[in-house]
Design a protein around this motif. Sequence first.
Motif, PDB file in Angstrom:
ATOM      1  N   VAL B  78      59.855 -39.847  79.021  1.00  0.00           N
ATOM      2  CA  VAL B  78      59.271 -38.394  78.388  1.00  0.00           C
ATOM      3  C   VAL B  78      60.148 -38.015  77.130  1.00  0.00           C
ATOM      4  N   GLY B  79      59.506 -37.546  76.323  1.00  0.00           N
ATOM      5  CA  GLY B  79      60.046 -36.987  74.994  1.00  0.00           C
ATOM      6  C   GLY B  79      60.028 -35.528  75.211  1.00  0.00           C
ATOM      7  N   VAL B  80      61.371 -34.864  74.877  1.00  0.00           N
ATOM      8  CA  VAL B  80      61.286 -33.472  75.232  1.00  0.00           C
ATOM      9  C   VAL B  80      61.474 -32.712  73.584  1.00  0.00           C
ATOM     10  N   LYS B  81      60.636 -31.744  73.550  1.00  0.00           N
ATOM     11  CA  LYS B  81      60.764 -30.741  72.203  1.00  0.00           C
ATOM     12  C   LYS B  81      62.051 -30.294  72.294  1.00  0.00           C
ATOM     13  N   GLU B  82      62.409 -30.089  71.152  1.00  0.00           N
ATOM     14  CA  GLU B  82      63.804 -29.624  70.767  1.00  0.00           C
ATOM     15  C   GLU B  82      64.215 -28.289  71.111  1.00  0.00           C
ATOM     16  N   LEU B  83      63.335 -27.540  71.713  1.00  0.00           N
ATOM     17  CA  LEU B  83      63.645 -26.037  72.279  1.00  0.00           C
ATOM     18  C   LEU B  83      63.795 -26.024  73.572  1.00  0.00           C
ATOM     19  N   ILE B  84      63.857 -27.102  74.216  1.00  0.00           N
ATOM     20  CA  ILE B  84      63.879 -27.036  75.844  1.00  0.00           C
ATOM     21  C   ILE B  84      65.273 -27.642  76.002  1.00  0.00           C
ATOM     22  N   CYS B  85      65.980 -26.625  77.045  1.00  0.00           N
ATOM     23  CA  CYS B  85      67.315 -27.129  77.174  1.00  0.00           C
ATOM     24  C   CYS B  85      67.737 -28.135  78.053  1.00  0.00           C
ATOM     25  N   THR B  86      68.492 -28.990  77.548  1.00  0.00           N
ATOM     26  CA  THR B  86      68.851 -30.147  78.321  1.00  0.00           C
ATOM     27  C   THR B  86      70.409 -30.250  78.170  1.00  0.00           C
ATOM     28  N   ARG B  87      70.970 -30.607  79.334  1.00  0.00           N
ATOM     29  CA  ARG B  87      72.310 -30.903  79.250  1.00  0.00           C
ATOM     30  C   ARG B  87      72.980 -32.059  78.274  1.00  0.00           C
ATOM     31  N   THR B  88      71.568 -33.099  78.237  1.00  0.00           N
ATOM     32  CA  THR B  88      72.099 -34.242  77.690  1.00  0.00           C
ATOM     33  C   THR B  88      71.817 -33.914  76.264  1.00  0.00           C
ATOM     34  N   GLY B  89      72.437 -34.219  75.215  1.00  0.00           N
ATOM     35  CA  GLY B  89      72.224 -34.210  73.693  1.00  0.00           C
ATOM     36  C   GLY B  89      72.256 -32.617  73.339  1.00  0.00           C
ATOM     37  N   LYS B  90      71.566 -32.343  72.136  1.00  0.00           N
ATOM     38  CA  LYS B  90      71.557 -31.028  71.896  1.00  0.00           C
ATOM     39  C   LYS B  90      70.282 -30.236  71.993  1.00  0.00           C
TER      40      LYS B  90
END
Lengths: 100, 489
Positions: B78-90
């Motif tokens: 899965v690729g996650v759009k930059e505006l969805i909050c994830t504990r991993t990464g930024k």
Amino acid sequence: MSKITKQDVEYVAGLAQLRLDEAAKERLVREMGDILAYMDQLNELDTSNVEPMMHAMEMTNVFRQDVVKPSLPREEALMNAPVHDGEYFIVPRILEGDAS
Amino acid sequence: MTTPLYKKTVREIRDAVRSGALTAVEVTEAHLARIADVDPKVDAFTQIWTDEALAQAAAVDAKVKQGIDPGPLAGVPVGVKELICTRTGKTTCASKILENFRSPYDATIIQKLDAAGAVFLGKVNMDEFAMGSSTERSTIKTTKNPWNLKCVPGGSSGGSAAAISADECAIALGSDTGGSIRQPAALCGCVGIKPTYGRVSRFGLVAFASSLDQIGPLTKNVEDAALSLNTLCGRDPRDATSADLPVPDFTKALTGDVKGLRIGLPKEYFTEALNAEMREKVEAAVDVFKSGGAEIVPVSLPHTDYAIATYYIICTAEASANLARFDGVRYGYRNPAAKTVEEMYVLSKSEAFGPEVRRRIMLGTYVLSSGYYDAYYLKAQKVRRLIKKDFDDAFEKCDFVMGPTSPIPTFEFGAKTENPLEMYLADIYTISVNLATLPGISIPCGLTASGLPAGLQLIGRPFGEETLLRAAHCYEQTSGTTLGDPPIA
């Protein structure tokens, strides 16, 4: 003739807490003028008997049980703060006066 | 020759991983290698989480080995759009103001995907705060369209669409406020669905316009979209606007036929504004549905022409309120020279928001300001109800509405950045769907003479995703329109 003036742009920038240079102000007078003129087409419609659609979903009173659940640990809540002292967010002085 | 692993669908990957025919680690490695191979040209990914992804995959494989159910999306990258909050990464929203933001929590959909066995490869690019239709407003990098590297991928979920089209992941999460899933899906030739408002929890989605935003998946085909929705949808106590409705197994809707379905064609979607080649593709798609036994019904959405003005009043108003939280106190950029609180607000925002975000904050502040509230914001809310009623009336006569996703195929970089209003007009067919809170799906319906994808949009009744998926899937199976591979690599 633009829908809005440079004074309007300066007033709105103040409300929005934005500082704009002269070039940005002039650009916004033109661009916001164009966009607002485009928005004026809504005045062609008689909406005197139409209820505004205030909510995307018509739901009221979404309740939940008032039970205590774990909250964010303090260090995680503070970890993105530009300035903090380990307990509080630190901001520049709010009240005028001596820095004593 | 066997199909490379990176070309496999969600269904194929999860079936193979669950049965032990493939390991999640193999699948993850194949996609990471694919990213290393093509992403230097496409620039869809903004962060690549190699170590974390391989660890997640190994955990999935361990479950399979121990006979524990690894979940319905086991091993799916899965690729996650930059505006969805994830504990991993930024979680940067592709903005300078959040360039160092690390979310202390995972969005609800991230938790759900994780529990379902999905593997996160990293984050993908977008327009700053999802404000744009070309991903050119990203402050991180310039994402290219895999079908023509001189052209934009659409936006704002341009990184998501480009990543799917270039086979860099099997599901890419996007968000759609006025077309930000469907338009890039159309321009990059993949499937993108915006579910009904309330279908998917928005907890952990950085807000742009709260009454319009909705999360959805971009995928290689319709079945993969259905499988993704099975995991993504459902009530979340942490999002009071999420709908308390049962979530069906969406794959059950994929019957392979459209017999008896009534498809509404709105006359307002087939005007001069529609590019001739796009019209031709959509009309050919209509014929496919006709020969499949669907009934074509002419309908009218009389307020279509007012949708863009309505949308840009409501979305800028909501954005100006939502973005006021970036004040430099709890997170985000703070100008280090600020001496007072007032200066901290003003200097931080002025420096760290890009030009389109500033423009929308200004417009939103203006339409909400004293003396203009009734003329713009209240008026727009009234017209929003008229737009919703247009669809309610149409659905008296048909089961779903169909038309083009975008009036034009992809365009070259810089072609529309000078005139914001012209960029806004690219969203003409998608924004009414958000205003009316309806589900909409974009599926590929052919290539133009110059080899650029065209998108077909199906718009459903509230919570009518199953009908859309059924019809879209049938078209995909019967139309004989496969795009093939984009000319990269």
